[in-house]
Design a protein around this motif. Structure first.
Motif, PDB file in Angstrom:
ATOM      1  N   ALA A  50       2.216  13.342 -21.527  1.00 35.65           N
ATOM      2  CA  ALA A  50       1.279  13.298 -22.648  1.00 35.65           C
ATOM      3  C   ALA A  50      -0.007  14.025 -22.304  1.00 35.65           C
ATOM      4  CB  ALA A  50       0.973  11.848 -23.032  1.00 35.65           C
ATOM      5  N   VAL A  51      -0.595  14.645 -23.325  1.00 31.37           N
ATOM      6  CA  VAL A  51      -1.918  15.256 -23.241  1.00 31.37           C
ATOM      7  C   VAL A  51      -2.786  14.613 -24.308  1.00 31.37           C
ATOM      8  CG1 VAL A  51      -3.285  17.370 -23.473  1.00 31.37           C
ATOM      9  CG2 VAL A  51      -1.004  17.463 -22.429  1.00 31.37           C
ATOM     10  N   LEU A  52      -3.917  14.057 -23.903  1.00 33.39           N
ATOM     11  CA  LEU A  52      -4.843  13.450 -24.844  1.00 33.39           C
ATOM     12  C   LEU A  52      -5.989  14.403 -25.145  1.00 33.39           C
ATOM     13  CD1 LEU A  52      -5.039   9.831 -23.382  1.00 33.39           C
ATOM     14  CD2 LEU A  52      -3.582  10.673 -25.234  1.00 33.39           C
ATOM     15  N   ALA A  53      -6.504  14.309 -26.348  1.00 32.13           N
ATOM     16  CA  ALA A  53      -7.612  15.164 -26.749  1.00 32.13           C
ATOM     17  C   ALA A  53      -8.872  14.773 -25.989  1.00 32.13           C
ATOM     18  CB  ALA A  53      -7.849  15.036 -28.250  1.00 32.13           C
ATOM     19  N   PRO A  54      -9.759  15.721 -25.722  1.00 27.71           N
ATOM     20  CA  PRO A  54     -11.035  15.365 -25.083  1.00 27.71           C
ATOM     21  C   PRO A  54     -11.941  14.614 -26.041  1.00 27.71           C
ATOM     22  CG  PRO A  54     -11.010  17.690 -25.697  1.00 27.71           C
ATOM     23  CD  PRO A  54      -9.633  17.168 -25.968  1.00 27.71           C
ATOM     24  N   GLY A  55     -12.834  13.814 -25.472  1.00 32.83           N
ATOM     25  CA  GLY A  55     -13.818  13.127 -26.294  1.00 32.83           C
ATOM     26  C   GLY A  55     -13.248  11.939 -27.050  1.00 32.83           C
ATOM     27  N   PRO A  56     -13.982  11.448 -28.024  1.00 27.56           N
ATOM     28  CA  PRO A  56     -13.573  10.253 -28.777  1.00 27.56           C
ATOM     29  C   PRO A  56     -12.224  10.387 -29.472  1.00 27.56           C
ATOM     30  CG  PRO A  56     -15.882  10.753 -29.165  1.00 27.56           C
ATOM     31  CD  PRO A  56     -15.332  11.905 -28.396  1.00 27.56           C
ATOM     32  N   ALA A  57     -11.835  11.597 -29.864  1.00 22.44           N
ATOM     33  CA  ALA A  57     -10.558  11.787 -30.562  1.00 22.44           C
ATOM     34  C   ALA A  57      -9.372  11.395 -29.696  1.00 22.44           C
ATOM     35  CB  ALA A  57     -10.423  13.235 -31.014  1.00 22.44           C
ATOM     36  N   GLN A  84      -2.414  10.304 -32.030  1.00 22.55           N
ATOM     37  CA  GLN A  84      -3.632  10.954 -31.570  1.00 22.55           C
ATOM     38  C   GLN A  84      -3.428  11.974 -30.456  1.00 22.55           C
ATOM     39  OE1 GLN A  84      -5.883   6.724 -31.953  1.00 22.55           O
ATOM     40  NE2 GLN A  84      -7.074   8.287 -30.899  1.00 22.55           N
ATOM     41  N   ALA A  85      -2.300  11.939 -29.783  1.00 24.31           N
ATOM     42  CA  ALA A  85      -2.098  12.837 -28.647  1.00 24.31           C
ATOM     43  C   ALA A  85      -2.065  14.297 -29.098  1.00 24.31           C
ATOM     44  CB  ALA A  85      -0.805  12.490 -27.925  1.00 24.31           C
ATOM     45  N   LEU A  86      -2.598  15.175 -28.263  1.00 21.93           N
ATOM     46  CA  LEU A  86      -2.456  16.605 -28.520  1.00 21.93           C
ATOM     47  C   LEU A  86      -0.999  17.027 -28.402  1.00 21.93           C
ATOM     48  CD1 LEU A  86      -5.461  18.311 -26.683  1.00 21.93           C
ATOM     49  CD2 LEU A  86      -5.133  18.014 -29.140  1.00 21.93           C
ATOM     50  N   GLY A 249      19.282  19.539 -15.775  1.00 26.78           N
ATOM     51  CA  GLY A 249      18.753  20.884 -15.777  1.00 26.78           C
ATOM     52  C   GLY A 249      18.824  21.570 -17.121  1.00 26.78           C
ATOM     53  N   GLU A 250      19.530  20.969 -18.087  1.00 24.50           N
ATOM     54  CA  GLU A 250      19.661  21.575 -19.397  1.00 24.50           C
ATOM     55  C   GLU A 250      18.641  21.005 -20.362  1.00 24.50           C
ATOM     56  OE1 GLU A 250      23.681  21.146 -20.654  1.00 24.50           O
ATOM     57  OE2 GLU A 250      24.490  21.848 -18.762  1.00 24.50           O
ATOM     58  N   ASP A 251      18.294  21.790 -21.345  1.00 26.21           N
ATOM     59  CA  ASP A 251      17.256  21.403 -22.284  1.00 26.21           C
ATOM     60  C   ASP A 251      17.834  20.516 -23.374  1.00 26.21           C
ATOM     61  OD1 ASP A 251      14.828  23.161 -24.341  1.00 26.21           O
ATOM     62  OD2 ASP A 251      14.889  21.140 -23.563  1.00 26.21           O
ATOM     63  N   VAL A 252      18.179  19.280 -23.004  1.00 22.44           N
ATOM     64  CA  VAL A 252      18.758  18.336 -23.940  1.00 22.44           C
ATOM     65  C   VAL A 252      18.089  16.988 -23.734  1.00 22.44           C
ATOM     66  CG1 VAL A 252      20.985  19.503 -24.001  1.00 22.44           C
ATOM     67  CG2 VAL A 252      20.584  17.698 -22.341  1.00 22.44           C
ATOM     68  N   ALA A 253      18.442  16.048 -24.571  1.00 20.40           N
ATOM     69  CA  ALA A 253      17.957  14.676 -24.442  1.00 20.40           C
ATOM     70  C   ALA A 253      16.447  14.624 -24.420  1.00 20.40           C
ATOM     71  CB  ALA A 253      18.534  14.016 -23.191  1.00 20.40           C
ATOM     72  N   MET A 254      15.825  15.492 -25.223  1.00 23.55           N
ATOM     73  CA  MET A 254      14.375  15.595 -25.166  1.00 23.55           C
ATOM     74  C   MET A 254      13.788  15.577 -26.559  1.00 23.55           C
ATOM     75  SD  MET A 254      12.220  18.536 -23.208  1.00 23.55           S
ATOM     76  CE  MET A 254      10.461  18.609 -23.286  1.00 23.55           C
ATOM     77  N   GLU A 255      12.670  14.879 -26.693  1.00 22.70           N
ATOM     78  CA  GLU A 255      11.963  14.883 -27.949  1.00 22.70           C
ATOM     79  C   GLU A 255      10.475  14.900 -27.660  1.00 22.70           C
ATOM     80  OE1 GLU A 255      11.350  10.522 -29.503  1.00 22.70           O
ATOM     81  OE2 GLU A 255      13.457  10.831 -29.012  1.00 22.70           O
ATOM     82  N   GLY A 256       9.704  15.256 -28.650  1.00 24.52           N
ATOM     83  CA  GLY A 256       8.271  15.283 -28.414  1.00 24.52           C
ATOM     84  C   GLY A 256       7.530  15.690 -29.664  1.00 24.52           C
ATOM     85  N   GLY A 257       6.241  15.859 -29.506  1.00 21.79           N
ATOM     86  CA  GLY A 257       5.433  16.251 -30.642  1.00 21.79           C
ATOM     87  C   GLY A 257       4.122  16.816 -30.156  1.00 21.79           C
ATOM     88  N   GLY A 258       3.420  17.437 -31.044  1.00 21.35           N
ATOM     89  CA  GLY A 258       2.135  17.992 -30.661  1.00 21.35           C
ATOM     90  C   GLY A 258       1.344  18.373 -31.892  1.00 21.35           C
ATOM     91  N   ARG A 259       0.094  18.644 -31.658  1.00 22.77           N
ATOM     92  CA  ARG A 259      -0.779  19.054 -32.751  1.00 22.77           C
ATOM     93  C   ARG A 259      -1.543  20.312 -32.332  1.00 22.77           C
ATOM     94  NH1 ARG A 259      -4.895  15.975 -33.535  1.00 22.77           N
ATOM     95  NH2 ARG A 259      -4.786  14.443 -31.915  1.00 22.77           N
TER      96      ARG A 259
END
Length: 259
Positions: A50-57, A84-86, A249-259
């Motif tokens: 996970a990547v969180l936004a800087p500051g209060p956000a 809220q995560a980036l 090693g394969e690009d499977v079984a993966m989920e995610g999101g971003g903004r």
């Protein structure tokens, strides 16, 4: 791994102080990674980043190490992190892959895949307890990182809630083992269920207690070759949760999101 110049942090600086210090050093995108299910003897290994936004956000109300939160609190924090995560990513490794490749190898591979799936890509990576090499960016292994760094805590919550949801679903697919309650970890009730039914395809047969239960169950086979009762199976079966059999090693079984 490369590390930034020495930075002094106050002990009372709070959960976000490490990420703030790294940003002051020029690392704008700081990612955290953690896993859930290392100690379980059934169900998948789940890694999250996970990547969180800087500051209060990026400040998540109630955020903490997932193990220190009640199930209800984890769900609330999980929803806030996802909202809220980036960026975030989740990688699921089925139990047979853990058996075939080994727990630590799978854990490192899953974390690498989760971190590689983040957009924006991280400039710096924080991990809980041990380092992950081969990332192409600087990183730091933080002791009890899920209690020290907000992004690691966020990853721990995502991994834990994601895995718990999988185990609840597996409880309906393999009733009688109590997966919805103990989530695949070693408990007296879980041991009793394996003794009564034999292990199922979602168990990790490389674990000593599962191997012992499988051996005991094999001795109870009827002359016809089938189990005397229950749904137990002897041997390692790959039954990924809603996924095709695949290597970490394969690009499977993966989920995610971003903004």
């Amino acid at each position: 791994m490369l590390t930034p110049p020495r930075t002094l942090l106050r002990r009372d600086g709070g959960l976000y102080s490490l990420e703030r210090a790294l940003r002051r050093r020029g690392f704008d995108v700081v990612a955290g990674a953690d896993e859930a299910g290392r100690g379980a003897c059934a169900g998948p290994l789940v890694a999250a980043a996970a990547v969180l936004a800087p500051g209060p956000a990026g400040e998540i109300e109630g955020l903490n190490d997932s193990k220190l939160l009640t199930p209800a609190a984890r769900e609330r924090v999980y929803q806030a992190v996802i909202r809220q995560a980036l960026a975030y990513a989740v990688v699921v490794i089925p139990p047979a892959e853990v058996d075939a490749r080994g727990l630590h190898v799978c854990n490192l591979a899953a974390m690498r895949r989760a971190l590689a799936g983040l957009r924006p890509a991280p400039d710096y990576v924080l991990t809980d307890g041990f380092g992950v090499d081969g990332l192409g960016v600087p990183g730091l292994a933080v002791w009890k990182g899920d209690q020290v760094a907000a992004c690691v805590a966020a990853a721990s919550v995502i991994a834990k809630v994601s895995r718990d949801r999988i185990m609840v679903e597996l409880d309906t697919e393999h009733p009688g083992y109590g997966f919805a309650d103990h989530k695949g970890y070693v408990t007296a009730e879980h041991a009793a269920a394996m003794a009564a039914r034999g292990p199922c395809p979602q168990h990790r047969y490389s674990y000593v207690n599962v191997a012992a239960a499988a051996a005991t169950w094999a001795e109870r086979l009827t002359p016809g070759g089938g189990p005397a009762t229950g749904e137990g199976t002897v041997g390692v079966a790959l039954q990924a949760h809603g996924l095709s059999p695949s290597s970490v090693g394969e690009d499977v079984a993966m989920e995610g999101g971003g903004r």
